[in-house]
Design a protein around this motif. Structure first.
Motif, mmCIF file in Angstrom:
data_model
loop_
_atom_site.group_PDB
_atom_site.id
_atom_site.type_symbol
_atom_site.label_atom_id
_atom_site.label_comp_id
_atom_site.label_asym_id
_atom_site.label_seq_id
_atom_site.Cartn_x
_atom_site.Cartn_y
_atom_site.Cartn_z
ATOM 1 N N LEU A 1 -0.573 8.725 -3.294
ATOM 2 C CA LEU A 1 -2.028 8.322 -3.313
ATOM 3 C C LEU A 1 -2.601 8.596 -2.621
ATOM 4 O O LEU A 1 -2.679 8.236 -1.559
ATOM 5 N N ASP A 2 -3.977 8.996 -3.136
ATOM 6 C CA ASP A 2 -5.243 8.683 -2.025
ATOM 7 C C ASP A 2 -5.879 7.709 -1.872
ATOM 8 O O ASP A 2 -5.572 6.951 -3.154
ATOM 9 N N SER A 3 -7.177 7.478 -1.165
ATOM 10 C CA SER A 3 -8.045 5.955 -1.347
ATOM 11 C C SER A 3 -8.647 5.862 -2.911
ATOM 12 O O SER A 3 -8.845 4.583 -2.764
ATOM 13 N N LEU A 4 -8.841 7.034 -3.653
ATOM 14 C CA LEU A 4 -9.760 6.293 -4.275
ATOM 15 C C LEU A 4 -8.237 5.842 -5.626
ATOM 16 O O LEU A 4 -8.590 5.334 -6.279
ATOM 17 N N GLN A 5 -7.082 6.925 -5.906
ATOM 18 C CA GLN A 5 -6.594 5.702 -6.063
ATOM 19 C C GLN A 5 -5.664 4.615 -5.565
ATOM 20 O O GLN A 5 -6.028 3.504 -6.794
ATOM 21 N N ILE A 6 -5.915 4.266 -4.731
ATOM 22 C CA ILE A 6 -5.710 3.465 -4.178
ATOM 23 C C ILE A 6 -6.102 2.057 -4.633
ATOM 24 O O ILE A 6 -6.308 0.594 -4.672
ATOM 25 N N THR A 7 -7.916 2.373 -4.604
ATOM 26 C CA THR A 7 -8.710 1.703 -4.330
ATOM 27 C C THR A 7 -8.360 1.310 -6.412
ATOM 28 O O THR A 7 -8.636 -0.036 -6.914
ATOM 29 N N ILE B 1 -7.439 -8.750 -4.536
ATOM 30 C CA ILE B 1 -6.576 -8.021 -4.040
ATOM 31 C C ILE B 1 -7.012 -7.067 -2.589
ATOM 32 O O ILE B 1 -7.948 -6.598 -3.392
ATOM 33 N N ASP B 2 -7.235 -7.543 -1.331
ATOM 34 C CA ASP B 2 -7.078 -6.652 -0.195
ATOM 35 C C ASP B 2 -6.579 -4.858 -0.282
ATOM 36 O O ASP B 2 -5.665 -4.514 -0.003
ATOM 37 N N GLU B 3 -7.948 -4.586 -0.625
ATOM 38 C CA GLU B 3 -7.271 -3.066 -1.001
ATOM 39 C C GLU B 3 -7.060 -1.989 1.001
ATOM 40 O O GLU B 3 -6.004 -1.460 0.748
ATOM 41 N N ASP B 4 -7.363 -2.854 1.399
ATOM 42 C CA ASP B 4 -7.127 -2.643 2.322
ATOM 43 C C ASP B 4 -5.677 -2.890 2.996
ATOM 44 O O ASP B 4 -5.397 -1.553 4.009
ATOM 45 N N LEU B 5 -5.388 -4.119 2.399
ATOM 46 C CA LEU B 5 -4.004 -4.112 2.850
ATOM 47 C C LEU B 5 -3.085 -2.455 1.772
ATOM 48 O O LEU B 5 -1.826 -2.229 2.694
ATOM 49 N N ILE C 1 9.776 5.402 -10.014
ATOM 50 C CA ILE C 1 8.679 4.832 -9.374
ATOM 51 C C ILE C 1 9.202 3.132 -9.044
ATOM 52 O O ILE C 1 10.226 2.162 -9.217
ATOM 53 N N LEU C 2 9.793 3.418 -7.434
ATOM 54 C CA LEU C 2 10.915 2.654 -6.703
ATOM 55 C C LEU C 2 10.405 1.484 -5.823
ATOM 56 O O LEU C 2 9.389 2.177 -4.737
ATOM 57 N N PRO C 3 10.554 0.750 -5.638
ATOM 58 C CA PRO C 3 10.166 -0.570 -4.451
ATOM 59 C C PRO C 3 9.979 0.233 -3.646
ATOM 60 O O PRO C 3 8.594 -0.110 -2.621
ATOM 61 N N ALA C 4 10.752 0.780 -2.565
ATOM 62 C CA ALA C 4 10.483 1.573 -1.119
ATOM 63 C C ALA C 4 9.800 2.415 -1.357
ATOM 64 O O ALA C 4 9.691 2.924 -0.181
ATOM 65 N N ASP C 5 9.278 2.879 -1.930
ATOM 66 C CA ASP C 5 8.559 4.402 -2.075
ATOM 67 C C ASP C 5 7.026 3.443 -1.814
ATOM 68 O O ASP C 5 6.474 2.699 -1.948
ATOM 69 N N ARG C 6 6.286 4.434 -0.496
ATOM 70 C CA ARG C 6 5.438 4.375 0.411
ATOM 71 C C ARG C 6 4.612 4.940 -1.358
ATOM 72 O O ARG C 6 3.984 6.114 -1.777
ATOM 73 N N LEU C 7 3.468 3.889 -0.915
ATOM 74 C CA LEU C 7 2.445 4.614 -1.845
ATOM 75 C C LEU C 7 1.543 5.727 -1.323
ATOM 76 O O LEU C 7 1.610 6.549 -2.256
ATOM 77 N N VAL C 8 1.542 6.442 0.172
ATOM 78 C CA VAL C 8 0.684 7.515 0.465
ATOM 79 C C VAL C 8 1.293 8.376 0.997
ATOM 80 O O VAL C 8 1.505 9.515 0.371
#
Length: 80
Positions: A38-44, A58-62, A26-33
């Motif tokens: 990662l899907d929306s449930l994993q981000i939540t 934490i604003d999960e929309d961000l 997991i690198l700092p530059a990796d994008r979550l999606v």
């Protein structure tokens, strides 16, 4: 260790658990999606774990925004 460095390490650890990948991958530059799939449930789940670990709201929309990176998650957490 600075606060941001420790926040980044926390985000990397939590993302690794949620993405079921080794923490070293997991690198700092990796994008979550886009990069880590990662899907929306994993981000939540990530937002909830960050709130639990830091006591911050934490604003999960961000976190769910297009192109959000692991490093950006740490920035969002530090700013909360």
């Amino acid at each position: 260790m600075s606060t941001h460095t420790s926040t980044l390490a926390l985000v990397q650890r939590l993302v690794a658990v949620i993405a079921e990948r080794p923490e070293a991958d997991i690198l700092p530059a990796d994008r979550l999606v886009e990069d880590l799939n990662l899907d929306s449930l994993q981000i939540t789940e990530l937002a909830q774990k960050l709130e639990s670990e830091t006591g911050k709201s934490i604003d999960e929309d961000l976190l769910n925004a297009d192109g959000t990176t692991v490093a950006r998650c740490a920035d969002i957490t530090d700013a909360a």
